[in-house]
Design a protein around this motif. Structure first.
Motif, PDB file in Angstrom:
ATOM      1  N   VAL A  70       3.700   2.222   2.885  1.00  0.00           N
ATOM      2  CA  VAL A  70       4.764   3.202   2.702  1.00  0.00           C
ATOM      3  C   VAL A  70       4.200   4.618   2.769  1.00  0.00           C
ATOM      4  O   VAL A  70       3.313   4.980   1.983  1.00  0.00           O
ATOM      5  CB  VAL A  70       5.468   3.012   1.329  1.00  0.00           C
ATOM      6  N   GLU A  71       4.720   5.432   3.723  1.00  0.00           N
ATOM      7  CA  GLU A  71       4.362   6.851   3.768  1.00  0.00           C
ATOM      8  C   GLU A  71       5.334   7.628   2.884  1.00  0.00           C
ATOM      9  O   GLU A  71       6.476   7.258   2.761  1.00  0.00           O
ATOM     10  CB  GLU A  71       4.449   7.382   5.207  1.00  0.00           C
ATOM     11  N   TRP A  72       4.867   8.725   2.282  1.00  0.00           N
ATOM     12  CA  TRP A  72       5.653   9.535   1.339  1.00  0.00           C
ATOM     13  C   TRP A  72       6.118   8.657   0.169  1.00  0.00           C
ATOM     14  O   TRP A  72       7.264   8.712  -0.265  1.00  0.00           O
ATOM     15  CB  TRP A  72       6.844  10.214   2.030  1.00  0.00           C
ATOM     16  N   ALA A  73       5.171   7.836  -0.335  1.00  0.00           N
ATOM     17  CA  ALA A  73       5.502   6.852  -1.371  1.00  0.00           C
ATOM     18  C   ALA A  73       5.886   7.497  -2.698  1.00  0.00           C
ATOM     19  O   ALA A  73       6.519   6.854  -3.539  1.00  0.00           O
ATOM     20  CB  ALA A  73       4.322   5.915  -1.574  1.00  0.00           C
TER      21      ALA A  73
ATOM     22  N   ILE B 267       0.856  -1.186   0.000  1.00  0.00           N
ATOM     23  CA  ILE B 267       0.000   0.000   0.000  1.00  0.00           C
ATOM     24  C   ILE B 267       0.887   1.229   0.000  1.00  0.00           C
ATOM     25  O   ILE B 267       1.760   1.381   0.862  1.00  0.00           O
ATOM     26  CB  ILE B 267      -0.922   0.027   1.241  1.00  0.00           C
ATOM     27  N   LEU B 268       0.695   2.083  -0.991  1.00  0.00           N
ATOM     28  CA  LEU B 268       1.495   3.301  -1.083  1.00  0.00           C
ATOM     29  C   LEU B 268       0.637   4.500  -0.697  1.00  0.00           C
ATOM     30  O   LEU B 268      -0.398   4.762  -1.308  1.00  0.00           O
ATOM     31  CB  LEU B 268       2.038   3.468  -2.506  1.00  0.00           C
ATOM     32  N   LEU B 269       1.064   5.209   0.353  1.00  0.00           N
ATOM     33  CA  LEU B 269       0.296   6.345   0.861  1.00  0.00           C
ATOM     34  C   LEU B 269       0.886   7.657   0.362  1.00  0.00           C
ATOM     35  O   LEU B 269       2.095   7.853   0.385  1.00  0.00           O
ATOM     36  CB  LEU B 269       0.316   6.360   2.396  1.00  0.00           C
ATOM     37  N   GLN B 270      -0.018   8.540  -0.076  1.00  0.00           N
ATOM     38  CA  GLN B 270       0.398   9.874  -0.465  1.00  0.00           C
ATOM     39  C   GLN B 270      -0.477  10.883   0.266  1.00  0.00           C
ATOM     40  O   GLN B 270      -1.644  10.608   0.533  1.00  0.00           O
ATOM     41  CB  GLN B 270       0.260  10.065  -1.976  1.00  0.00           C
ATOM     42  N   GLY B 271       0.062  12.050   0.520  1.00  0.00           N
ATOM     43  CA  GLY B 271      -0.673  13.085   1.254  1.00  0.00           C
ATOM     44  C   GLY B 271       0.307  13.849   2.106  1.00  0.00           C
ATOM     45  O   GLY B 271       1.218  13.250   2.674  1.00  0.00           O
TER      46      GLY B 271
ATOM     47  N   ALA C  87      -1.803  14.926   6.964  1.00  0.00           N
ATOM     48  CA  ALA C  87      -2.925  14.391   6.184  1.00  0.00           C
ATOM     49  C   ALA C  87      -3.621  13.247   6.924  1.00  0.00           C
ATOM     50  O   ALA C  87      -4.821  13.035   6.772  1.00  0.00           O
ATOM     51  CB  ALA C  87      -2.438  13.913   4.822  1.00  0.00           C
ATOM     52  N   GLY C  88      -2.867  12.524   7.712  1.00  0.00           N
ATOM     53  CA  GLY C  88      -3.456  11.399   8.447  1.00  0.00           C
ATOM     54  C   GLY C  88      -2.871  10.058   8.022  1.00  0.00           C
ATOM     55  O   GLY C  88      -3.500   9.016   8.204  1.00  0.00           O
ATOM     56  N   LYS C  89      -1.666  10.070   7.463  1.00  0.00           N
ATOM     57  CA  LYS C  89      -1.049   8.830   6.982  1.00  0.00           C
ATOM     58  C   LYS C  89      -0.766   7.872   8.138  1.00  0.00           C
ATOM     59  O   LYS C  89      -1.080   6.685   8.059  1.00  0.00           O
ATOM     60  CB  LYS C  89       0.267   9.145   6.227  1.00  0.00           C
ATOM     61  N   THR C  90      -0.175   8.412   9.214  1.00  0.00           N
ATOM     62  CA  THR C  90       0.144   7.543  10.347  1.00  0.00           C
ATOM     63  C   THR C  90      -1.139   7.019  10.996  1.00  0.00           C
ATOM     64  O   THR C  90      -1.214   5.847  11.387  1.00  0.00           O
ATOM     65  CB  THR C  90       1.048   8.274  11.362  1.00  0.00           C
ATOM     66  N   THR C  91      -2.174   7.863  11.068  1.00  0.00           N
ATOM     67  CA  THR C  91      -3.473   7.427  11.614  1.00  0.00           C
ATOM     68  C   THR C  91      -4.021   6.267  10.793  1.00  0.00           C
ATOM     69  O   THR C  91      -4.546   5.289  11.342  1.00  0.00           O
ATOM     70  CB  THR C  91      -4.481   8.601  11.591  1.00  0.00           C
ATOM     71  N   PHE C  92      -3.898   6.367   9.466  1.00  0.00           N
ATOM     72  CA  PHE C  92      -4.352   5.303   8.574  1.00  0.00           C
ATOM     73  C   PHE C  92      -3.595   4.006   8.868  1.00  0.00           C
ATOM     74  O   PHE C  92      -4.200   2.929   8.958  1.00  0.00           O
ATOM     75  CB  PHE C  92      -4.156   5.743   7.119  1.00  0.00           C
TER      76      PHE C  92
ATOM     77  N   LEU D 287       3.585  -6.726   9.525  1.00  0.00           N
ATOM     78  CA  LEU D 287       3.359  -5.397   8.952  1.00  0.00           C
ATOM     79  C   LEU D 287       4.676  -4.630   8.941  1.00  0.00           C
ATOM     80  O   LEU D 287       5.336  -4.499   9.969  1.00  0.00           O
ATOM     81  CB  LEU D 287       2.310  -4.645   9.788  1.00  0.00           C
ATOM     82  N   PHE D 288       5.048  -4.157   7.755  1.00  0.00           N
ATOM     83  CA  PHE D 288       6.256  -3.339   7.615  1.00  0.00           C
ATOM     84  C   PHE D 288       5.820  -1.920   7.277  1.00  0.00           C
ATOM     85  O   PHE D 288       5.209  -1.682   6.240  1.00  0.00           O
ATOM     86  CB  PHE D 288       7.168  -3.880   6.518  1.00  0.00           C
ATOM     87  N   HIS D 289       6.143  -0.985   8.170  1.00  0.00           N
ATOM     88  CA  HIS D 289       5.707   0.400   8.033  1.00  0.00           C
ATOM     89  C   HIS D 289       6.917   1.258   7.650  1.00  0.00           C
ATOM     90  O   HIS D 289       7.814   1.470   8.453  1.00  0.00           O
ATOM     91  CB  HIS D 289       5.102   0.847   9.380  1.00  0.00           C
ATOM     92  N   PHE D 290       6.934   1.722   6.411  1.00  0.00           N
ATOM     93  CA  PHE D 290       8.036   2.555   5.904  1.00  0.00           C
ATOM     94  C   PHE D 290       7.637   4.021   5.942  1.00  0.00           C
ATOM     95  O   PHE D 290       6.483   4.363   5.735  1.00  0.00           O
ATOM     96  CB  PHE D 290       8.336   2.212   4.429  1.00  0.00           C
ATOM     97  N   ASP D 291       8.624   4.894   6.152  1.00  0.00           N
ATOM     98  CA  ASP D 291       8.409   6.335   6.019  1.00  0.00           C
ATOM     99  C   ASP D 291       9.602   6.905   5.251  1.00  0.00           C
ATOM    100  O   ASP D 291      10.735   6.861   5.720  1.00  0.00           O
ATOM    101  CB  ASP D 291       8.317   6.975   7.411  1.00  0.00           C
ATOM    102  N   LEU D 292       9.332   7.410   4.040  1.00  0.00           N
ATOM    103  CA  LEU D 292      10.421   7.870   3.176  1.00  0.00           C
ATOM    104  C   LEU D 292      10.664   9.380   3.291  1.00  0.00           C
ATOM    105  O   LEU D 292      11.420   9.949   2.510  1.00  0.00           O
ATOM    106  CB  LEU D 292      10.117   7.501   1.712  1.00  0.00           C
TER     107      LEU D 292
END
Lengths: 161, 330
Positions: free
Chosen positions: A105-108, A29-33, A37-42, A74-79
């Motif tokens: 991935v946050e900041w995908a 799952i690639l997160l943008q925002g 925006a609420g990426k970590t909440t998601f 679960l692997f939680h990335f933050d770029l």
């Protein structure tokens, strides 16, 4: 493309919990925002949905958080801190794709050419003070199936809960 | 006992020589300061390759500045959890090779335990029990340290770490990296009451939340358009970040009946936090320990200090010592 609306962080987490129920090993799952925006909440909602007991916090400085307590790893990335594709490659991103877990991935957008051909893109935009719009876009049939089963009766266009 | 400490859990490659767990003979950290300035952002040393290139020179430099040869080392302590797995493995593998080759006892250390032990390097007479506020870019946690073996996490951040919040707010304000010290400097001459940024109290909990403050700072800067002096923005932001850190730490000490408070982690270098904590501890009659910045940011001296109690008792981990990406400090 499906857009889900939430009115507060609790609804955002609930939306992610519903999606989590339909995730399989190897999903990406690639997160943008932008900031706030609420990426970590998601991701917190995803973790709850997978049954991860540990609290999920931002990996901005630590880069990758690995949670093994749930139905799937679960692997939680933050770029956020990474600028070049080389740095992301050095982090071993492609090796994590082989790990039979769920990768979020946050900041995908920083993946650039490292972006795999199949993934679920979640684009978060602010629609009010605490309201958010989630634009869910599947890339590849696997994610079309995941999304349609997650969406079928789970939440309508305007009400995720 | 002469202990060699090795730390490669995330960005920094570091080696240190510490005597008896309290006396720092050398503490070498491969610095990225010039790159940081050039990029205007954080350039993390994520590449395991960089740790490989640097680790041996850093170890030799640590021995040289301690005026010792490897022959003098009597034990090795290495960070083996938590962190980036590829990065941890470099330090752990080097430590195992040295331990095997020189027949030395080896212990694996929890990175956050290292931060707790930086306090014994700053104040060797610090007695148990004490409350430690561990506050950095990656962690924000209040720990009750009861003995070398026993500690209890009383609360931690539910979202962003305090240092991350400082860095992101500094970036929004257009300040160069590292952002925390710039906010601290500007805040010294600003009005902390100019903007009412939110404080997350979370009831009676010792937990923290900083994502609301980050978002509030973003919204403020978007609408303000640069009209409010940066000094006032920085002072108001810093006050909102520092107040919950200080009040919850003091309340943790009072609730547990502990007489000493310590602060560790990179944000411990923040003068606004130090000043507020000093004042609060004075009022509450608590002893306060804040290690110098060189011991607060990631370094190997604190790892050597954290490994010392076990090494001094004659304990060691087997050469099959593993590395773990995650494990709570608990």
């Amino acid at each position: 493309m499906p857009v889900a609306h939430t009115h507060n962080p609790e609804e955002t987490a609930a939306l992610a919990r519903r999606l989590a129920a339909h995730l399989q090993a190897g999903d990406l799952i690639l997160l943008q925002g932008g900031l706030g925006a609420g990426k970590t909440t998601f991701v917190q909602g995803l973790a709850q949905g997978l049954g991860v007991g540990e609290p999920v916090t931002s990996p901005t400085f630590t880069l990758i958080h690995h949670y093994s307590g749930g139905r799937l790893p679960l692997f939680h990335f933050d770029l956020y801190r990474l600028e070049g594709e080389q740095e992301i490659a050095d982090l071993g991103f492609e090796e994590y794709l082989e790990q039979r877990g769920v990768i979020v991935v946050e900041w995908a957008e920083r993946l650039g050419s490292l972006t795999p051909s199949e993934y679920l893109r979640v684009n978060i935009t602010r629609s009010g003070e605490s309201a958010r719009a989630f634009d869910l876009q599947p890339f590849g049939t696997r994610y079309e199936t995941t999304l349609s089963s997650a969406l079928s009766g789970a939440f309508s266009e305007n009400d995720p809960c | 006992m002469i202990i060699l400490g090795i730390e490669t859990s995330c960005d920094e490659t570091s080696a240190a020589v510490v005597a008896d767990g309290t006396q720092v003979l050398s503490n070498v950290v491969a610095s990225q300061a010039d790159l940081h300035a050039r990029w205007g952002g954080v350039v993390p040393e994520v590449a395991s390759r960089k740790h490989v290139e640097r680790l041996l020179p850093v170890i030799f430099e640590a021995l040289e500045s301690a005026n010792l040869s490897l022959r003098a080392v009597e034990g090795i302590a290495v960070t083996n959890r938590p962190g980036l797995i590829g990065a941890l493995l470099i330090g752990v593998t080097a430590a195992k090779a040295l331990a095997y080759g020189w027949k030395l006892p080896l212990v694996g250390v929890h990175h956050l335990e290292g931060h707790l032990y930086s306090n014994f390097l700053a104040a060797p007479d610090l007695a148990f029990p004490f409350i430690c506020l561990l506050v950095s870019g990656g962690h924000t946690e209040i720990v009750l340290v009861e003995s070398h073996e026993q500690r209890r996490s009383l609360g931690r951040t539910r979202d962003d770490a305090a240092g991350e919040c400082f860095d992101k707010c500094a970036r929004l304000m257009g300040l160069p990296y590292p952002g925390g010290p710039h906010i601290d400097r500007l805040a010294a001459s600003g009005d902390p009451q100019r903007i009412a940024f939110p404080r997350a109290w979370l009831g009676d909990s010792f937990d923290f939340s900083f994502s609301g403050l980050k978002t509030a700072a973003l919204r403020f800067l978007e609408t303000d358009g640069g009209r409010t002096p940066q000094e006032d923005v920085a002072a108001s932001f810093q006050a909102a970040a520092v107040e919950p850190l200080v009040r919850k730490t003091i309340r943790a000490a009072q609730t547990t009946g502990v007489r000493s408070v310590a602060v560790a982690g990179g944000v411990a270098a923040n003068r606004g936090l130090a000043q507020a904590m000093r004042q609060a501890c004075e009022e509450a009659g608590l002893r306060l320990v804040i290690p110098p910045p060189s011991l607060c940011t990631d370094n190997a001296a604190m790892i050597a200090a954290a490994g010392a109690p076990r090494l001094l008792r004659g304990e060691s981990d087997p050469l099959s010592l593993d590395s773990f990406a995650s494990e709570p400090v608990g």
